[in-house]
Structure formats: C-alpha cells, structure tokens
Scaffold this active site. Structure first.
Site: not given
Ligand code: AHR
Length: 665
Positions: A56, A253, A389-390
C-alpha cells in the site's frame, strides 16, 4: 468506530502493558521438545499462494519509496505548485490550456525567466523525498518537457547538476532548450560524490530568455532490472527476496480514498507516465501528530508496473478495486456524497471488468491493446480480484452482489475476494462472514492488528473454522508491540503462523501489513521494511515472513506424535515434496529465556543426513533493527548432521525462530 491505525501509532504504551512477560515458565511444562513425526502422515495441501505481500502507498511507500523517481512534485501539480522546489530568480507556476500543454491531465507547468543582471541566477532545486540521494560515479537519467516560452526566440542554455549536503554544486551537465514546441530533453548526469540528502538543480545558464518546463524527472540508471520508470533497487530486491507468491495492491485504505474523488482509479495509473493525473494520498493528513501534507500519488508506479513486478517476482497479482465507497473510517455512513447509490455502480463494476481485460485480454481488445502498447502483449494471467478493501456493514453487502454477478458472468474463472471488515472478531465480523458464505466469495480477507497476547492466544484460531465455504485470506496482520517491530512481535507472528500453516486447508493466502515505511515520512508505526534514502532496514517481522515464504512446503504433517511443547515454545512442521526428494521443514519458536533441547524422531531419516538450519535470535524481546543497527537481528545459516541414533536433535537458543530442513527418504 476508531480506526485501528490510531492504535498503531498512538497507543504504544497501552500495548506495552498488554505485552506482559512471555517467559513465565508453566509449572508442568517439559524442558525438552520431543516426539515423533512420520513424513508419510500428511494432512492438507498447502496453497502455493500461502505467503504473499501486501503493498500500500502509505508511509511514502510508492513515491519516495519503491518508485525510483527522485524528484518530488515533478509535474508541478501539488496544490502548492512549487512544493518540493526551492527557487532562485524568476519562477512561477502556470496553468496551461488544453492543447497548449504536454500532458492535459496534469495541466500545470513552471515558467522560468532569466535574471538580466550578470550576478543573478534563475534556478530550480529539488530535495526529493526527505532528501535526494546520489552515489559517486553513478549515472542518473534526467528527462524534462520544455519549450521556449512565447516571446523567446533564441535558444536558452541550462545546466543540470547535483548539489551536495553542504550546498556545493557538482560539475554541471549542459543542455539547450531550442524549440518553441514542447519537446522532451534527455540528459545523463553523473554524480561526483555520494550524498544521502542532496539536491538536484536546474540552472538557467544565461541572462536572457524564458522557458517553460514540465515533468522534470530524474531516475538512477540503476533501477531494479534496469527498467525505465523503474523501481528502487534495494527495496525491490528486499521484496523479491521474500519470494512472495501473491502480491496484493494498491492498498489498503488508499483504494477507498478520503473522498470518492480521491479514490484509487487504476485507469489513471496506466498509459504515458506524464499524463497520469496526480492524486492526493489518503494518508497525507490522517494523523494530526504525523501530518505529511506533501504526500501525493504521482501514479508513476501504476497498475502496469504492479503487474510487471508480480511477474518478475513470481507472485500472483491480486488487485483490489474500489466498490463505490470512500474510506468508511473517514466518512459518516449517512454522508451520501461519499457512497455511490446501489443503482449507480455501473462505472465501478466496469472498472473491474476492464481491469481483467487489461490484465488478461487479447491485444485486439481495447484494454488488452493498451497493455500491449505499454510493452506487454502477453497477458498477465490475473486470477484474483478484491472488491472493496476493508468495507463493512450494509453499505458493503448492499453493493457487493452486483459486482459478483457481473464478474462471474463474464469471467467465471476469476476468484473474488470479499471482506470481513477491519477487525478479527466482533459485530461487523460476525455479520460479514455469513454474508460472504451466502455470496459464495472465494476467499474472505481478514485483518488483525493486535498485541502480542492476542497473537499467542489465537494460534488455534483456524482450528475451529468451518472447513467448507470460502477460504481465508489473512490479508493484513501485524503484531503491534512497544517498541514497534520488536523481536517479541516477530516471534509472536511466527508462533501465530504455525496455526495458519497447520490449517492450510482453510487459510490459502496471507500477507503482513503494511510493507514499507520511510523513517522520515511515516504514518503507521509497525511496518515490515523501513528505509531512508540510502538504507533498508529489514525488521525481525520481515525475517519471519522470509522464513515462512521461503519454506512453504507442499503438505501439512500430522503432528499428533509430538510431545507437549516446552513453555514459551511453538512448533510447526510441513513436508516439502520436490523432484529432488522430500524434506520435513520444522519451524520452532522459542520465546523463553532458556535454551530448549529438541529431540524428534523423524521416521525415515537416514544417519549422516545433513540438516540445513536458518533463523534468527536476539538478546531480549525488545530488541529491534533500526538505522543505527540495521542488522542487529539477522538471519544466520548453519548445518547439522544426524548421527548415530537417526533422531533429529538440536538445541534452540532463547528468543529465537529457527527453520530446520531435514531431508527424508
Ligand atoms: O495497513 C494499514 C491500513 O490498515 C490499511 O490501509 C487498511 O486496510 C487497514 O485499516
């Protein structure tokens, strides 16, 4: 809900209290590791993708990190157009009109005008990303877009030069801007000294004329694999040495973005490098005590480069795409401006389909053609995709099905990774797992950033998992300790991974997170590899990943013949079958302060067999590697011989992780 990143960087003290001494000897625990392993008794296949890497762009991991570009704000698109630059003389930013700029999606450029006085100079200096490094006798490739500004008819001379930390300018390399149209100028500059935090200068060598510059780019000749627009050698090699078998990118993120406008859009990261629009970085202003307002994404390290890197290191590419939600940590769930309505997701779904075409499609397809134009006509053979992603809650589960439907209809062989939210348990996790079963996700991404106690008390986590339904991708995890990246954290991760390993039928992929961190521009304190402009520090956590990833094995072994483990010890064993023969790979972790004798009867082991040993140890659990001592904890290799008894024997040092590779018949 509190973002756990805050835990990562602000609550280290709380973590310390959680990290109670781990060497309390249980009263009845044996002092020796004994037992029997029968290499013929195997249980599960181990997925070749078991150990991977999660990349990331956080902590200056891309620009200022893995991406070898040395110039910050090369396109003058930062909101403060001269951010990263120090100027002398007459220099100003111009926003160009479409048709009058070299890169329409990056419309700003810089206009420099000569100082008429013979003792005055116009110059632009760039200090890179927390320092611009250069090395004696090495060559650097400068490329700039330039033109004579309207009103300037005569050619204008410039010099390119490195500037040392003490301010001295090195020998100048001249070039002349002679065209009224935008044109690329390429110049090679050689460094006469080695500096970790130097600068690069463009000097207008005269007293007449005005010139426009854009995309001022400087790369070392020495990039990884010698590629143009390439990667920083030492960092790329450190990742390659892990031999990752899956590579998740581009985050994290940043996939979501602070706002939807700032989400990661892969289509903006392919094609000509200069025309990839600058994007903000979701991590630039996240933590008030670690503001990095000069953190942007040039996207020079984009999706093509990620796919190429995967191919180079032999990893399956695992891109993760936005699914219509900006970062849920950063946005109120009722803020409709940061979530795409369920019936408006078309462009987001199309992004996923187009990506698969970009990666795998024929050169006759629109996106496959772009891949070919970029130099890779062969498909990248992408097999996995992450959607979101999350994400969590109904916001997520309302949106995911339309992505699944569209991808499955068109590309039924692509494996789709769903999510279980940001935490390894709790309300969101409990809500999402059944949903992922219902949706028939192929893998479910689990995230856990937890303290040492958690890691040690959850080694049996996957023993209890349902063996049917989606498999697990432990896609982000790290043991958070104080100090970060301590030997204790690494050993706890190694111990936890014995649990992942023995549940290889459930867990098919894993990756530590985050991967990279610049010492002078970080946002997240626990990271696998730290670096500054010239030094790469491989943490003990890196060493754990390397040991597991380089010693995956092919089948798990039945370990029921092993005796009870000595206190503070953890053990795993797998079989590695290859054409050259088979080996038992024994992984042993000793978190205690006394050495532990190991004596294991491995059936089929021949006397005289040479066992290779690789691992690391430290003087105490708080030890760590840092810039002042990057190799305090490092891998050491040795061999030992099986003699006489046919029994494998070793003595394992305190605070250590060792991998024993024992050839068997
Ligand atoms: O790894 C750092 C962050 O942790 C990732 O961006 C995100 O997925 C998680 O919250």
């Amino acid at each position: 809900m509190k973002h756990k990143a805050l835990i990562g960087i602000t609550a280290a003290a709380a973590i310390l209290s959680a990290a109670a001494p781990l060497d309390v000897q249980a009263q009845d625990a044996p002092k020796t590791m004994t037992g029997t392993i029968d290499p013929a008794k195997t249980k599960f296949d181990i997925s070749p993708t078991m150990y991977g890497v999660f990349f990331e762009d956080i902590n200056f991991a891309a620009d200022g990190g893995l991406y070898a570009e040395l110039i910050k704000n090369r396109s003058f698109e930062f909101p403060n157009g001269l951010s990263g630059w120090e100027t002398d003389g007459q220099v100003r930013i111009v926003k160009g009109e479409e048709g009058d700029v070299p890169f329409p999606r990056n419309p700003h450029y810089v206009r420099v005008t000569a100082e008429p006085h013979r003792d005055r100079w116009t110059a632009l200096d760039n200090a890179g990303f927390r320092g611009l490094p250069f090395e004696k006798d090495k060559t650097y490739h400068l490329s700039v877009m330039a033109r004579l500004a309207p009103g300037t008819a005569e050619p204008v001379k410039f010099d390119a030069a490195f500037v040392r930390e003490d301010g001295t300018m090195e020998a100048r390399t001249p070039f002349t801007v002679n065209s009224r149209e935008w044109k690329e100028y390429k110049v090679d500059v050689k460094a006469a000294s080695t500096q970790a935090r130097g600068k690069f200068r463009l000097l207008l060598n005269g007293h007449r004329g005005t010139v426009d510059f854009d995309h001022i780019s400087l790369f070392p000749e020495d990039t990884w694999k010698g590629r143009a627009n390439g990667l920083r050698n030492d960092l790329a090699q450190a990742i390659a040495d892990l031999k990752p078998k899956v590579f998740r990118f581009p985050g994290g993120c940043i996939v979501e973005g602070t706002t939807l406008d700032e989400r990661y859009q892969w289509k903006n990261t392919v094609g000509p490098v200069g025309n990839r629009p600058l994007n903000s970085n979701r991590w630039n202003n996240t933590f008030i005590d670690h503001l990095t307002p000069d953190y942007f994404q040039s996207c020079g390290l984009g999706f093509f480069e990620f796919f190429q890197f995967c191919e180079d290191v032999g990893a399956e590419p695992l891109p993760v795409l936005n699914m219509g939600l900006a970062c849920q940590f950063q946005n109120d769930r009722n803020d409709l401006t940061q979530q795409v309505a369920v019936d408006q997701l078309g462009p987001y779904i199309q992004d996923c389909l187009d990506l698969i075409e970009f990666a795998n499609g024929p050169v006759t397809s629109a996106w496959g053609k772009l891949r070919a134009d970029m130099g890779h006509p062969e498909p990248f053979n992408m097999k996995f995709i992450g959607i979101g992603n999350e994400q969590w809650g109904k916001l997520y589960t309302d949106r995911l099905p339309s992505f699944l439907k569209a991808i499955r209809e068109k590309y039924p062989d692509i494996k789709i990774i769903g999510g279980s939210g940001p935490y390894p348990d709790g309300e969101e996790f409990e809500y999402l797992w059944p949903k992922m079963r219902e949706f028939k996700a192929d893998l479910v991404d689990e995230h856990y950033y937890r303290d040492p106690e958690w890691f040690l008390s959850h080694i049996d986590r996957y023993d209890k998992y349902d063996r049917n339904g989606p498999k697990v991708f432990a896609g982000e995890y790290a043991c958070h300790d104080d100090p970060p990246n301590s030997l204790r954290a690494a050993l706890c991760e190694a111990a936890f991974l014995t649990g992942i390993e023995r549940n290889a039928d459930v867990v098919r992929m894993s990756s530590y997170a985050p991967l990279l961190s610049n010492y002078y521009a970080w946002q997240w304190a626990h990271d696998m590899i730290w670096f500054d402009t010239t030094t790469v520090v491989k943490t003990p956590n890196y060493l754990v990943q390397k040991l597991y990833s380089n010693n995956v094995g092919t089948r798990t072994l039945d370990l029921s013949g092993l005796g009870k483990l000595p206190a503070d010890c953890y053990c795993g064993a797998v079989l590695d079958e290859s054409e050259d023969g088979s080996s038992v790979i024994l992984k042993f972790i000793n978190l205690g302060k006394t050495a532990v004798p190991i004596s294991i009867n491995i059936l089929g082991i021949a006397d005289g067999t040479e066992v290779s040993v690789v691992g690391f140890k430290g003087a105490d659990l708080a030890s760590r590697n840092d810039l002042s001592n990057p190799e305090l904890i490092k891998l050491e290799e040795s061999t030992l011989k099986i003699n006489g008894t046919g029994i494998f024997g070793a003595k394992q040092d305190p605070f250590s992780f060792m991998v024993y590779r024992i050839p068997v018949k």
